[in-house]
Design an enzyme around this catalytic site. Structure first.
Site, PDB file in Angstrom:
ATOM      1  N   ARG A  36      -6.063  13.820  -3.652  1.00  0.00           N
ATOM      2  CA  ARG A  36      -6.698  12.969  -4.655  1.00  0.00           C
ATOM      3  C   ARG A  36      -7.384  13.793  -5.736  1.00  0.00           C
ATOM      4  O   ARG A  36      -7.446  13.367  -6.895  1.00  0.00           O
ATOM      5  CB  ARG A  36      -7.696  12.024  -3.995  1.00  0.00           C
ATOM      6  N   LYS A 201      -1.658  -2.149  11.972  1.00  0.00           N
ATOM      7  CA  LYS A 201      -1.847  -3.588  12.114  1.00  0.00           C
ATOM      8  C   LYS A 201      -0.972  -4.414  11.187  1.00  0.00           C
ATOM      9  O   LYS A 201      -0.885  -4.141  10.001  1.00  0.00           O
ATOM     10  CB  LYS A 201      -3.315  -3.938  11.839  1.00  0.00           C
ATOM     11  N   GLY A 358      -2.811   6.040   2.715  1.00  0.00           N
ATOM     12  CA  GLY A 358      -3.408   7.350   2.941  1.00  0.00           C
ATOM     13  C   GLY A 358      -2.782   8.079   4.120  1.00  0.00           C
ATOM     14  O   GLY A 358      -2.498   9.281   4.043  1.00  0.00           O
ATOM     15  N   GLY A 382      -4.844   0.692  -0.385  1.00  0.00           N
ATOM     16  CA  GLY A 382      -5.263  -0.700  -0.508  1.00  0.00           C
ATOM     17  C   GLY A 382      -4.921  -1.272  -1.877  1.00  0.00           C
ATOM     18  O   GLY A 382      -4.428  -2.405  -1.992  1.00  0.00           O
TER      19      GLY A 382
END
Ligand code: ADP
Ligand code: MG
Length: 401
Positions: A36, A201, A358, A382
């Site tokens: 990043r 998930k 990530g 996200g």
């Protein structure tokens, strides 16, 4: 979307840049993946080269709205300095005495990094009222604002959202690039278009599945979420991750896919282990033969071949989420195979391959791939998922002309 060029001549002007410098640190406080920081450099360099006085601001981790040395951005300032190839001053606060002094001392083309924005509770306050004072203090440091932290544009926060009401604002180069790539995934993608989803998930990724089912030709599923899909098809999944409360939703997706002709590709074999550990006894079993006392931690070798095959002719691929618990060597092969397949089609067919998330990005670097072997590695997991869900991202919305 407004871009840096729309801000006019920047020489001598103080420009506040919101970057995403939220890097992982080890216990000793060393940066373990500087992806990043590297992604933030071109915009900062561009502004400095234009003669702006550059004030970089960012957050790190989740401090509780007050200073906490464990989350200091100081190590990041050092790394930024190395990558930029010029000195980076560091302010030990966000909008206090140190910041005002450091900004006041800037000459044209110089750079300062402010301390972690989340040391101030105003940054992430839930209401505009709660954020106002902090946004105003930040705005008082600068003459213009550049939004370049793609990883935070889905957040309604002081340095992302409110600040744009107070200063002339524009998107930085990284945000422009990320948005450009994500648009290509949603508007008229080259076909076949394959989406590979994994990770822990299903519930994190439901919105994306919903939206991409209408756009993609193929959906390949692995990772922890696959067991909810297998169970939805009537198979037993032993001790594997399972979200019982999502079974009906997943059955709905399988039905939609069948009705609309989207191909769903599930693993044919699974690496099962006695426990969630690198040393656990593990073996490969057929996907319909998972023993009751084992947990699935990766897709098996046959599945890796099938997945690679289903990716070989794709011209557009979006991949989010590892195929297994790749942090442990015995369960990394499925993720490695998907990474390899993407690298191959990028090189051989110039396919547009996009890696989001990530952990997925960390995985491809762990396997030794360079970023430029893929079409694009998104810095915002996200944010990229919300974009692909078709949501309006507050931090992008405010940059529209
Ligand atoms: P990303 O950050 O790329 O979006 P996620 O955060 O959704 O990915 O998921 C990453 C995590 O999922 C990894 O830490 C990995 O260990 C875990 N994972 C993948 N497959 C499994 C599995 N079968 N069982 C348990 N955890 C898994
Ligand atoms: Mg993750």
């Amino acid at each position: 979307m407004k871009t840096i060029a729309d801000l006019g001549d920047l020489r001598g002007r103080r420009v506040l840049v919101r970057s995403d410098l939220n890097v992982p640190l080890d216990d000793a406080g060393a940066i373990t993946d500087d992806g990043r920081v590297r992604a933030s450099v071109p915009t900062i360099k561009d502004l400095a080269d234009q003669g702006a006085r550059v004030i970089v601001c960012a957050h790190l981790g989740r401090p509780k709205g007050e200073p906490d040395p464990q989350f200091s951005l100081r190590p990041v300032a050092t790394r930024l300095e190395e990558l930029l190839g010029q000195p980076v001053a560091f302010a030990t606060d966000t909008v206090g005495e140190s910041a005002r002094q450091a900004v006041g001392a800037l000459e044209d083309g110089q750079v300062v990094l402010l301390e972690n924005l989340r040391f101030n509770a105003g940054e992430t306050a839930k209401t505009a009222d709660g954020r106002r004072e902090f946004a105003e203090q930040l705005a008082a440091l600068a003459d213009a604002f550049v939004s370049d932290g793609f990883g935070v544009v889905h957040r309604e926060q002081a340095s992302v959202f409110d600040i744009t009401q107070l200063l002339p604002s524009a998107a930085g180069g990284l945000v422009e690039t990320e948005v450009g790539v994500l648009r290509r995934l949603t508007e008229d993608p080259q076909r076949p278009y394959a989406v590979v989803l994994g990770g822990a998930k299903v519930s994190d990724k439901l919105g994306v599945i919903d939206n991409l089912l209408a756009k993609a030709d193929r959906l390949l599923i692995g990772g922890g979420m696959v067991f909810t899909f297998l169970k939805a098809q009537g198979l037993e999944v032993g001790q594997s991750l399972l979200e019982e409360d999502q079974l009906d939703v997943v059955r709905g997706y399988l039905q939609t896919a069948e009705d609309t002709g989207v191909e769903i590709v599930l693993p044919t074999d699974i690496v099962v282990a006695t426990e969630f550990s690198a040393d656990a006894d593990h073996e490969v079993v057929a996907a319909d033969q998972i023993p009751a006392d084992r947990m699935g931690l990766d897709i098996g070798p046959d599945s890796s071949r099938v997945f690679a095959d289903k990716l070989a002719d794709a011209r557009t691929v979006f991949w989010n989420g590892p195929m297994g618990a790749f942090e442990m060597a015995p369960y990394a092969d499925g993720t490695r195979a998907v990474a390899r397949a993407l690298v191959d089609i990028t090189a051989e067919h110039d396919a547009l391959t996009v890696v989001g998330g990530g952990d997925s990005a960390a995985a491809v670097r762990q396997f030794g791939h360079r970023d430029d072997e893929f079409g694009h590695i998104s810095t915002g997991g996200g944010a990229s998922l919300e974009f692909l869900e078709g949501k309006t991202l507050p931090g992008l919305d405010v940059l529209e002309d």
